[in-house]
Design a protein around this motif. Structure first.
Motif, PDB file in Angstrom:
ATOM      1  N   GLY A 125      -9.616  10.593   0.609  1.00  0.00           N
ATOM      2  CA  GLY A 125      -8.852   9.494   0.038  1.00  0.00           C
ATOM      3  C   GLY A 125      -7.374   9.680   0.299  1.00  0.00           C
ATOM      4  N   LEU A 126      -6.627   8.581   0.173  1.00  0.00           N
ATOM      5  CA  LEU A 126      -5.172   8.642   0.355  1.00  0.00           C
ATOM      6  C   LEU A 126      -4.490   8.235  -0.947  1.00  0.00           C
ATOM      7  CD1 LEU A 126      -4.673   6.782   3.794  1.00  0.00           C
ATOM      8  CD2 LEU A 126      -5.120   9.213   3.385  1.00  0.00           C
ATOM      9  N   ILE A 127      -3.316   8.775  -1.176  1.00  0.00           N
ATOM     10  CA  ILE A 127      -2.459   8.276  -2.251  1.00  0.00           C
ATOM     11  C   ILE A 127      -1.226   7.709  -1.552  1.00  0.00           C
ATOM     12  CG2 ILE A 127      -1.076   8.855  -4.277  1.00  0.00           C
ATOM     13  CD1 ILE A 127      -3.097  11.102  -4.876  1.00  0.00           C
ATOM     14  N   ALA A 128      -1.045   6.403  -1.656  1.00  0.00           N
ATOM     15  CA  ALA A 128       0.103   5.753  -1.016  1.00  0.00           C
ATOM     16  C   ALA A 128       1.266   5.819  -1.989  1.00  0.00           C
ATOM     17  CB  ALA A 128      -0.246   4.305  -0.674  1.00  0.00           C
TER      18      ALA A 128
ATOM     19  N   VAL B 186       0.644  10.161   0.918  1.00  0.00           N
ATOM     20  CA  VAL B 186       1.353   9.750   2.135  1.00  0.00           C
ATOM     21  C   VAL B 186       2.434   8.715   1.802  1.00  0.00           C
ATOM     22  CG1 VAL B 186      -0.703  10.162   3.550  1.00  0.00           C
ATOM     23  CG2 VAL B 186      -0.285   7.861   2.667  1.00  0.00           C
ATOM     24  N   GLY B 187       3.478   8.710   2.642  1.00  0.00           N
ATOM     25  CA  GLY B 187       4.555   7.743   2.423  1.00  0.00           C
ATOM     26  C   GLY B 187       4.860   6.916   3.656  1.00  0.00           C
ATOM     27  N   THR B 188       4.143   7.204   4.752  1.00  0.00           N
ATOM     28  CA  THR B 188       4.359   6.455   5.997  1.00  0.00           C
ATOM     29  C   THR B 188       2.994   6.229   6.660  1.00  0.00           C
ATOM     30  OG1 THR B 188       4.489   8.411   7.416  1.00  0.00           O
ATOM     31  CG2 THR B 188       6.556   7.681   6.399  1.00  0.00           C
ATOM     32  N   GLU B 189       2.986   5.296   7.620  1.00  0.00           N
ATOM     33  CA  GLU B 189       1.733   5.060   8.351  1.00  0.00           C
ATOM     34  C   GLU B 189       1.341   6.293   9.177  1.00  0.00           C
ATOM     35  OE1 GLU B 189       1.406   0.802  10.014  1.00  0.00           O
ATOM     36  OE2 GLU B 189       3.506   1.054   9.406  1.00  0.00           O
ATOM     37  N   GLY B 190       2.336   6.974   9.729  1.00  0.00           N
ATOM     38  CA  GLY B 190       2.059   8.187  10.523  1.00  0.00           C
ATOM     39  C   GLY B 190       1.377   9.243   9.666  1.00  0.00           C
ATOM     40  N   GLN B 191       1.889   9.421   8.436  1.00  0.00           N
ATOM     41  CA  GLN B 191       1.268  10.416   7.538  1.00  0.00           C
ATOM     42  C   GLN B 191      -0.158   9.979   7.165  1.00  0.00           C
ATOM     43  OE1 GLN B 191       3.944  10.846   4.176  1.00  0.00           O
ATOM     44  NE2 GLN B 191       5.649  11.392   5.514  1.00  0.00           N
ATOM     45  N   ALA B 192      -0.349   8.677   6.991  1.00  0.00           N
ATOM     46  CA  ALA B 192      -1.692   8.185   6.624  1.00  0.00           C
ATOM     47  C   ALA B 192      -2.678   8.444   7.763  1.00  0.00           C
ATOM     48  CB  ALA B 192      -1.624   6.691   6.296  1.00  0.00           C
ATOM     49  N   ARG B 193      -2.228   8.197   8.990  1.00  0.00           N
ATOM     50  CA  ARG B 193      -3.113   8.436  10.143  1.00  0.00           C
ATOM     51  C   ARG B 193      -3.445   9.918  10.265  1.00  0.00           C
ATOM     52  NH1 ARG B 193      -0.906   3.627  12.500  1.00  0.00           N
ATOM     53  NH2 ARG B 193       1.052   4.663  12.954  1.00  0.00           N
ATOM     54  N   ALA B 194      -2.426  10.767  10.034  1.00  0.00           N
ATOM     55  CA  ALA B 194      -2.668  12.213  10.128  1.00  0.00           C
ATOM     56  C   ALA B 194      -3.686  12.648   9.075  1.00  0.00           C
ATOM     57  CB  ALA B 194      -1.355  12.979   9.955  1.00  0.00           C
ATOM     58  N   ALA B 195      -3.540  12.126   7.861  1.00  0.00           N
ATOM     59  CA  ALA B 195      -4.450  12.510   6.766  1.00  0.00           C
ATOM     60  C   ALA B 195      -5.894  12.118   7.095  1.00  0.00           C
ATOM     61  CB  ALA B 195      -4.001  11.851   5.465  1.00  0.00           C
TER      62      ALA B 195
ATOM     63  N   GLU C   2       4.522  -2.609  -0.059  1.00  0.00           N
ATOM     64  CA  GLU C   2       4.445  -2.751   1.408  1.00  0.00           C
ATOM     65  C   GLU C   2       3.585  -1.658   2.031  1.00  0.00           C
ATOM     66  OE1 GLU C   2       8.344  -3.045   3.310  1.00  0.00           O
ATOM     67  OE2 GLU C   2       9.046  -4.103   1.517  1.00  0.00           O
ATOM     68  N   LEU C   3       3.627  -0.487   1.417  1.00  0.00           N
ATOM     69  CA  LEU C   3       2.882   0.643   1.986  1.00  0.00           C
ATOM     70  C   LEU C   3       1.372   0.491   1.776  1.00  0.00           C
ATOM     71  CD1 LEU C   3       3.120   3.462   3.338  1.00  0.00           C
ATOM     72  CD2 LEU C   3       3.281   4.443   1.027  1.00  0.00           C
ATOM     73  N   LEU C   4       0.984  -0.036   0.603  1.00  0.00           N
ATOM     74  CA  LEU C   4      -0.447  -0.106   0.273  1.00  0.00           C
ATOM     75  C   LEU C   4      -1.281  -0.839   1.327  1.00  0.00           C
ATOM     76  CD1 LEU C   4      -2.867   0.410  -1.590  1.00  0.00           C
ATOM     77  CD2 LEU C   4      -2.234  -1.670  -2.835  1.00  0.00           C
ATOM     78  N   PRO C   5      -0.903  -2.084   1.712  1.00  0.00           N
ATOM     79  CA  PRO C   5      -1.754  -2.758   2.704  1.00  0.00           C
ATOM     80  C   PRO C   5      -1.863  -1.989   4.013  1.00  0.00           C
ATOM     81  CG  PRO C   5       0.234  -4.065   2.192  1.00  0.00           C
ATOM     82  CD  PRO C   5       0.194  -2.919   1.239  1.00  0.00           C
ATOM     83  N   ARG C   6      -0.770  -1.319   4.410  1.00  0.00           N
ATOM     84  CA  ARG C   6      -0.809  -0.540   5.664  1.00  0.00           C
ATOM     85  C   ARG C   6      -1.730   0.672   5.499  1.00  0.00           C
ATOM     86  NH1 ARG C   6       5.701  -0.171   6.595  1.00  0.00           N
ATOM     87  NH2 ARG C   6       6.144  -2.319   6.089  1.00  0.00           N
ATOM     88  N   ALA C   7      -1.639   1.311   4.342  1.00  0.00           N
ATOM     89  CA  ALA C   7      -2.491   2.494   4.110  1.00  0.00           C
ATOM     90  C   ALA C   7      -3.959   2.088   4.035  1.00  0.00           C
ATOM     91  CB  ALA C   7      -2.067   3.189   2.823  1.00  0.00           C
ATOM     92  N   LEU C   8      -4.229   0.924   3.421  1.00  0.00           N
ATOM     93  CA  LEU C   8      -5.621   0.458   3.293  1.00  0.00           C
ATOM     94  C   LEU C   8      -6.239   0.228   4.671  1.00  0.00           C
ATOM     95  CD1 LEU C   8      -5.274  -2.033   0.314  1.00  0.00           C
ATOM     96  CD2 LEU C   8      -6.808  -0.046   0.377  1.00  0.00           C
ATOM     97  N   LYS C   9      -5.459  -0.326   5.559  1.00  0.00           N
ATOM     98  CA  LYS C   9      -5.953  -0.601   6.913  1.00  0.00           C
ATOM     99  C   LYS C   9      -6.324   0.707   7.620  1.00  0.00           C
ATOM    100  CE  LYS C   9      -4.357  -4.497   9.414  1.00  0.00           C
ATOM    101  NZ  LYS C   9      -3.157  -5.128   9.948  1.00  0.00           N
ATOM    102  N   ILE C  10      -5.452   1.690   7.478  1.00  0.00           N
ATOM    103  CA  ILE C  10      -5.678   2.970   8.153  1.00  0.00           C
ATOM    104  C   ILE C  10      -6.825   3.742   7.483  1.00  0.00           C
ATOM    105  CG2 ILE C  10      -4.619   5.233   8.644  1.00  0.00           C
ATOM    106  CD1 ILE C  10      -1.902   3.602   8.798  1.00  0.00           C
ATOM    107  N   ALA C  11      -6.940   3.596   6.158  1.00  0.00           N
ATOM    108  CA  ALA C  11      -7.936   4.370   5.402  1.00  0.00           C
ATOM    109  C   ALA C  11      -9.361   3.890   5.637  1.00  0.00           C
ATOM    110  CB  ALA C  11      -7.608   4.315   3.916  1.00  0.00           C
ATOM    111  N   GLU C  12      -9.513   2.653   6.120  1.00  0.00           N
ATOM    112  CA  GLU C  12     -10.842   2.047   6.308  1.00  0.00           C
ATOM    113  C   GLU C  12     -11.669   2.161   5.040  1.00  0.00           C
ATOM    114  OE1 GLU C  12     -12.317   3.702   9.973  1.00  0.00           O
ATOM    115  OE2 GLU C  12     -10.901   2.496  11.133  1.00  0.00           O
ATOM    116  N   ASP C  13     -12.754   2.961   5.037  1.00  0.00           N
ATOM    117  CA  ASP C  13     -13.633   2.980   3.857  1.00  0.00           C
ATOM    118  C   ASP C  13     -13.273   4.074   2.848  1.00  0.00           C
ATOM    119  OD1 ASP C  13     -14.267   4.979   5.558  1.00  0.00           O
ATOM    120  OD2 ASP C  13     -16.439   4.719   5.434  1.00  0.00           O
TER     121      ASP C  13
END
Ligand SMILES: Cc1cc2nc3c(=O)[nH]c(=O)nc-3n(C[C@H](O)[C@H](O)[C@H](O)COP(=O)(O)O)c2cc1C
Length: 330
Positions: free
Chosen positions: A133-136, A117-126, A153-164
């Motif tokens: 798992g996600l790859i930021a 993923v490259g955006t928060e929207g893509q992370a939420r969709a995934a 900048e993307l990593l902390p946002r992806a971590l929040k969305i990815a939860e566990d």
């Protein structure tokens, strides 16, 4: 909640994954060498029959290690998915798309599914699709780009969305220091493309590797967008000098041609390979296929020379064993 340990889950010695690079760049030799060195070796997308043979070959040469396959969504066909499920691959990396049904099918077949993923929207969709798992992917990455946010900048946002869920970082990974920084920022591990492109085991043409090493800049463009008009990071060559503006954006003619070309993504594999051989810097028809060992050296001036900003910190083509050792946190 703490994410599961990537080393245990994917049977790795080091939290380092090799990006699956399509178009024949990342084949059996690369995946086997990375797996043997304790990292996650990944096969790039290839024709389905070849993919089955490749999975079998990696298993035979690196017993006990996980086998990962990159599923480049714009080019994915049903027969690729069947090959993955029937070959019982361990890990799939969906990139540049995906959907709920595919993630479910792979997960039910026992596959650990990452989505890049490259955006928060893509992370939420995934997460919604059920990715394990996600790859930021940060905007400094080589090859095609999922977004325009730097990895830090993307990593902390992806971590929040990815939860566990496990989150790996791609983009800007050139040395152990980069891996250590990613881990201390909360990543479960790193994904490197360019570092592995510049190894003896990659199937990149040696002149392509030398062009990347000699480059003093990388830039984002859409020039090599025939069949897949999405942004990508490359180093300059005759084609980009002729058809890109100073800031890297493609000139109007290739942009117009590429814009209507997505249907070509479903061309048979052989047709796509002949397309790259017919390319010339004089005509704005540039496919996404990069120069591989089996092509004439002259292709380096008319095909995409994908590379990430990490390339500017690399000075030689090295064996995979050394690349994994240099990326592993100390
Ligand atoms: C030569 C090259 C080819 C790539 N091909 C693919 C691909 O087929 N599928 C994919 O998901 N990502 C591809 N990528 C992007 C990688 O997944 C990864 O995000 C990127 O390499 C990370 O940045 P780095 O190159 O600086 O390590 C490619 C990258 C490079 C450099």
């Amino acid at each position: 909640m703490t994410p599961p340990d990537v080393l245990d889950r994917l049977r790795l010695d080091v939290p380092v994954a090799q990006a699956g690079m399509g178009g024949g760049l990342a084949g059996v030799d690369l995946a086997v060498a990375v797996a043997a060195a304790g990292g996650l070796g990944t096969l790039g997308l290839m024709p389905p029959a070849q993919l089955r043979d490749a999975v079998r070959a990696v298993r035979a040469a690196a017993p006990g290690r996980a086998v990962a396959v990159n599923l480049l969504m714009p080019f994915l066909r049903r027969s690729h998915v069947e090959a993955c499920v029937e070959s019982r691959i361990d890990v799939a990396v969906l990139a540049f798309g995906g959907d709920h049904a595919l993630v479910r099918e792979l997960t039910e077949a026992g596959v650990f599914v990452f989505v890049m993923v490259g955006t928060e929207g893509q992370a939420r969709a995934a997460v919604h699709w059920g990715a394990a798992g996600l790859i930021a992917q940060g905007s400094e990455a080589g090859g095609h780009l999922s977004g325009d946010t730097p990895a830090s900048e993307l990593l902390p946002r992806a971590l929040k969305i990815a939860e566990d869920r496990i989150v790996l970082v791609a983009g800007g990974i050139a040395c152990a220091h980069d891996t250590a920084a990613a881990l201390s920022a909360g990543a479960g591990g790193v994904v490197a493309g360019t570092r592995f492109l510049l190894t003896h085991e990659a199937r990149a043409h040696p002149q392509y590797q030398q062009r990347v090493l000699a480059a003093d800049k990388t830039f984002r463009t859409t020039l090599f967008g025939l069949a897949w008009p999405a942004p990508h990071r490359v180093v300059p060559n005759a084609a980009t000098q002729r058809w890109c503006h100073e800031d890297g954006t493609a000139k109007l003619a290739p942009r117009l041609i590429n814009a209507g070309s997505a249907v070509l993504a479903k061309l048979p594999d052989r047709a796509a390979a002949s397309l790259v051989r017919a390319q010339t810097p004089r005509l704005p028809l540039f496919s996404p296929v990069a120069p591989t060992v089996d092509m004439p050296g002259s292709v380096v001036d008319r095909a995409a020379l994908y590379a990430g900003e990490s390339a500017l910190r690399m000075s030689s083509v090295i064996p995979v064993r050394q690349a994994v050792a240099e990326l592993a946190p100390r």
